[in-house]
Write a protein that holds these residues in place. Structure first.
Motif, PDB file in Angstrom:
ATOM      1  N   ARG A  90       0.834  -1.200   0.000  1.00  0.00           N
ATOM      2  CA  ARG A  90       0.000   0.000   0.000  1.00  0.00           C
ATOM      3  C   ARG A  90       0.871   1.255   0.000  1.00  0.00           C
ATOM      4  NH1 ARG A  90      -2.501   1.895   4.836  1.00  0.00           N
ATOM      5  NH2 ARG A  90      -3.530   3.785   4.208  1.00  0.00           N
ATOM      6  N   SER A  91       0.494   2.264  -0.723  1.00  0.00           N
ATOM      7  CA  SER A  91       1.183   3.554  -0.770  1.00  0.00           C
ATOM      8  C   SER A  91       2.579   3.485  -1.384  1.00  0.00           C
ATOM      9  CB  SER A  91       1.268   4.188   0.628  1.00  0.00           C
ATOM     10  OG  SER A  91      -0.015   4.390   1.164  1.00  0.00           O
ATOM     11  N   VAL A  92       2.830   2.494  -2.213  1.00  0.00           N
ATOM     12  CA  VAL A  92       4.130   2.396  -2.883  1.00  0.00           C
ATOM     13  C   VAL A  92       3.923   2.465  -4.392  1.00  0.00           C
ATOM     14  CG1 VAL A  92       6.137   0.943  -3.366  1.00  0.00           C
ATOM     15  CG2 VAL A  92       5.239   1.086  -1.040  1.00  0.00           C
ATOM     16  N   THR A  93       4.536   3.461  -5.009  1.00  0.00           N
ATOM     17  CA  THR A  93       4.596   3.547  -6.462  1.00  0.00           C
ATOM     18  C   THR A  93       6.022   3.204  -6.835  1.00  0.00           C
ATOM     19  OG1 THR A  93       2.878   5.235  -6.555  1.00  0.00           O
ATOM     20  CG2 THR A  93       4.329   5.073  -8.467  1.00  0.00           C
ATOM     21  N   ALA A  94       6.221   1.998  -7.305  1.00  0.00           N
ATOM     22  CA  ALA A  94       7.561   1.475  -7.569  1.00  0.00           C
ATOM     23  C   ALA A  94       8.061   1.914  -8.943  1.00  0.00           C
ATOM     24  CB  ALA A  94       7.569  -0.047  -7.452  1.00  0.00           C
ATOM     25  N   LEU A  95       8.213   3.234  -9.094  1.00  0.00           N
ATOM     26  CA  LEU A  95       8.698   3.827 -10.331  1.00  0.00           C
ATOM     27  C   LEU A  95       9.698   4.920  -9.995  1.00  0.00           C
ATOM     28  CD1 LEU A  95       5.264   4.295 -12.129  1.00  0.00           C
ATOM     29  CD2 LEU A  95       6.992   2.576 -12.681  1.00  0.00           C
ATOM     30  N   GLU A  96      10.742   5.046 -10.776  1.00  0.00           N
ATOM     31  CA  GLU A  96      11.734   6.097 -10.566  1.00  0.00           C
ATOM     32  C   GLU A  96      11.103   7.471 -10.775  1.00  0.00           C
ATOM     33  OE1 GLU A  96      16.278   7.225 -11.974  1.00  0.00           O
ATOM     34  OE2 GLU A  96      15.126   5.786 -13.160  1.00  0.00           O
ATOM     35  N   GLY A  97      11.511   8.443  -9.956  1.00  0.00           N
ATOM     36  CA  GLY A  97      11.024   9.805 -10.108  1.00  0.00           C
ATOM     37  C   GLY A  97      10.524  10.432  -8.829  1.00  0.00           C
ATOM     38  N   GLY A  98      10.596   9.703  -7.714  1.00  0.00           N
ATOM     39  CA  GLY A  98      10.251  10.253  -6.406  1.00  0.00           C
ATOM     40  C   GLY A  98      11.517  10.413  -5.586  1.00  0.00           C
ATOM     41  N   VAL A  99      11.743  11.609  -5.044  1.00  0.00           N
ATOM     42  CA  VAL A  99      12.979  11.914  -4.320  1.00  0.00           C
ATOM     43  C   VAL A  99      12.629  12.596  -2.999  1.00  0.00           C
ATOM     44  CG1 VAL A  99      15.132  13.235  -4.405  1.00  0.00           C
ATOM     45  CG2 VAL A  99      14.260  12.152  -6.478  1.00  0.00           C
ATOM     46  N   PRO A 100      13.181  12.093  -1.887  1.00  0.00           N
ATOM     47  CA  PRO A 100      12.920  12.768  -0.611  1.00  0.00           C
ATOM     48  C   PRO A 100      13.642  14.112  -0.530  1.00  0.00           C
ATOM     49  CG  PRO A 100      14.437  10.941  -0.287  1.00  0.00           C
ATOM     50  CD  PRO A 100      14.021  10.911  -1.733  1.00  0.00           C
ATOM     51  N   VAL A 101      13.061  15.025   0.219  1.00  0.00           N
ATOM     52  CA  VAL A 101      13.695  16.310   0.523  1.00  0.00           C
ATOM     53  C   VAL A 101      14.269  16.170   1.928  1.00  0.00           C
ATOM     54  CG1 VAL A 101      13.347  18.780   0.849  1.00  0.00           C
ATOM     55  CG2 VAL A 101      12.076  17.575  -0.940  1.00  0.00           C
ATOM     56  N   VAL A 102      15.581  16.318   2.044  1.00  0.00           N
ATOM     57  CA  VAL A 102      16.267  16.114   3.318  1.00  0.00           C
ATOM     58  C   VAL A 102      16.884  17.438   3.773  1.00  0.00           C
ATOM     59  CG1 VAL A 102      18.056  14.800   4.511  1.00  0.00           C
ATOM     60  CG2 VAL A 102      16.764  13.726   2.650  1.00  0.00           C
ATOM     61  N   VAL A 103      16.593  17.812   5.013  1.00  0.00           N
ATOM     62  CA  VAL A 103      17.141  19.024   5.607  1.00  0.00           C
ATOM     63  C   VAL A 103      17.714  18.647   6.978  1.00  0.00           C
ATOM     64  CG1 VAL A 103      16.614  21.329   6.495  1.00  0.00           C
ATOM     65  CG2 VAL A 103      15.505  20.518   4.406  1.00  0.00           C
ATOM     66  N   SER A 104      18.980  18.933   7.177  1.00  0.00           N
ATOM     67  CA  SER A 104      19.652  18.637   8.443  1.00  0.00           C
ATOM     68  C   SER A 104      19.478  17.178   8.866  1.00  0.00           C
ATOM     69  CB  SER A 104      19.150  19.566   9.549  1.00  0.00           C
ATOM     70  OG  SER A 104      19.380  20.913   9.223  1.00  0.00           O
ATOM     71  N   GLY A 105      19.517  16.294   7.887  1.00  0.00           N
ATOM     72  CA  GLY A 105      19.407  14.865   8.170  1.00  0.00           C
ATOM     73  C   GLY A 105      17.986  14.353   8.359  1.00  0.00           C
ATOM     74  N   HIS A 106      16.995  15.205   8.213  1.00  0.00           N
ATOM     75  CA  HIS A 106      15.594  14.822   8.384  1.00  0.00           C
ATOM     76  C   HIS A 106      14.866  14.861   7.049  1.00  0.00           C
ATOM     77  CE1 HIS A 106      15.718  15.133  12.784  1.00  0.00           C
ATOM     78  NE2 HIS A 106      16.483  16.209  12.593  1.00  0.00           N
ATOM     79  N   VAL A 107      14.081  13.827   6.765  1.00  0.00           N
ATOM     80  CA  VAL A 107      13.209  13.862   5.591  1.00  0.00           C
ATOM     81  C   VAL A 107      12.028  14.752   5.952  1.00  0.00           C
ATOM     82  CG1 VAL A 107      11.703  12.535   4.066  1.00  0.00           C
ATOM     83  CG2 VAL A 107      13.911  11.598   4.749  1.00  0.00           C
ATOM     84  N   VAL A 108      11.891  15.860   5.225  1.00  0.00           N
ATOM     85  CA  VAL A 108      10.827  16.831   5.514  1.00  0.00           C
ATOM     86  C   VAL A 108       9.720  16.805   4.462  1.00  0.00           C
ATOM     87  CG1 VAL A 108      12.332  18.355   6.849  1.00  0.00           C
ATOM     88  CG2 VAL A 108      12.073  18.721   4.381  1.00  0.00           C
ATOM     89  N   GLY A 109       9.927  16.006   3.421  1.00  0.00           N
ATOM     90  CA  GLY A 109       8.947  15.914   2.353  1.00  0.00           C
ATOM     91  C   GLY A 109       9.549  15.196   1.172  1.00  0.00           C
ATOM     92  N   ALA A 110       8.914  15.354   0.020  1.00  0.00           N
ATOM     93  CA  ALA A 110       9.408  14.691  -1.184  1.00  0.00           C
ATOM     94  C   ALA A 110       8.857  15.373  -2.424  1.00  0.00           C
ATOM     95  CB  ALA A 110       9.015  13.218  -1.187  1.00  0.00           C
ATOM     96  N   VAL A 111       9.551  15.126  -3.531  1.00  0.00           N
ATOM     97  CA  VAL A 111       9.134  15.612  -4.842  1.00  0.00           C
ATOM     98  C   VAL A 111       8.897  14.390  -5.716  1.00  0.00           C
ATOM     99  CG1 VAL A 111       9.722  17.059  -6.815  1.00  0.00           C
ATOM    100  CG2 VAL A 111      10.675  17.597  -4.567  1.00  0.00           C
ATOM    101  N   GLY A 112       7.768  14.356  -6.396  1.00  0.00           N
ATOM    102  CA  GLY A 112       7.471  13.292  -7.348  1.00  0.00           C
ATOM    103  C   GLY A 112       7.230  13.908  -8.709  1.00  0.00           C
ATOM    104  N   VAL A 113       7.812  13.306  -9.727  1.00  0.00           N
ATOM    105  CA  VAL A 113       7.693  13.845 -11.088  1.00  0.00           C
ATOM    106  C   VAL A 113       7.328  12.712 -12.038  1.00  0.00           C
ATOM    107  CG1 VAL A 113       8.907  15.034 -12.962  1.00  0.00           C
ATOM    108  CG2 VAL A 113       9.399  15.636 -10.576  1.00  0.00           C
ATOM    109  N   SER A 114       6.435  13.004 -12.975  1.00  0.00           N
ATOM    110  CA  SER A 114       6.032  12.022 -13.973  1.00  0.00           C
ATOM    111  C   SER A 114       5.734  12.721 -15.290  1.00  0.00           C
ATOM    112  CB  SER A 114       4.787  11.272 -13.496  1.00  0.00           C
ATOM    113  OG  SER A 114       4.378  10.326 -14.457  1.00  0.00           O
ATOM    114  N   GLY A 115       6.034  12.040 -16.374  1.00  0.00           N
ATOM    115  CA  GLY A 115       5.695  12.547 -17.699  1.00  0.00           C
ATOM    116  C   GLY A 115       6.797  12.405 -18.721  1.00  0.00           C
TER     117      GLY A 115
END
Length: 133
Positions: A90-115
């Motif tokens: 569940r909640s896994v899209t097993a495709l390249e193009g999702g990258v976590p946003v890391v600040v000071s060693g913490h994952v604070v969000g992510a960017v997903g791109v498709s097209g």
């Protein structure tokens, strides 16, 4: 109690600007999704020429990278290496193009791109993630 950074509107705007700049520079017709560390959508932009389905895929890639705290391509690699049961997670899209946003060693969000091609999607997502990392 621990403290960690969180994304603010100015951060989301900087991530989106950097992502759009990378996509535009390379003429990639993509959709860009940005989410917080819980996978909640904060911003979505569908560039001219991107397909309708790229919206759902970009959001899925961002969610996967945020919740998994790793690039979505790693899940794709697991599936390609034979762990096909991972496609039912569940909640896994097993495709390249999702990258976590890391600040000071913490994952604070992510960017997903498709097209675009997978590695091109990742290129745009990484440009966005690096805007504030």
């Amino acid at each position: 109690m621990k403290s960690k950074p969180t994304l603010e509107l100015k951060d989301v705007e900087a991530i989106m600007r950097a992502s759009v700049a990378e996509a535009t520079k390379n003429s990639f017709p993509v959709t860009i999704a940005i989410c917080d560390d819980g996978g909640h959508l904060l911003a979505l932009l569908r560039l001219d020429g991107s397909s309708s389905i790229s919206v759902d895929i970009a959001v899925g890639k961002a969610l996967t990278a945020a919740l998994g705290r790793r690039e979505s391509r790693l899940y794709e690699e697991m599936v390609n290496e034979g762990r096909t049961a991972f496609t039912t997670a569940r909640s896994v899209t097993a495709l390249e193009g999702g990258v976590p946003v890391v600040v000071s060693g913490h994952v604070v969000g992510a960017v997903g791109v498709s097209g675009a091609k997978s590695h091109e999607d990742a290129q745009v997502a990484k440009a966005g993630a690096l805007a504030i990392s």
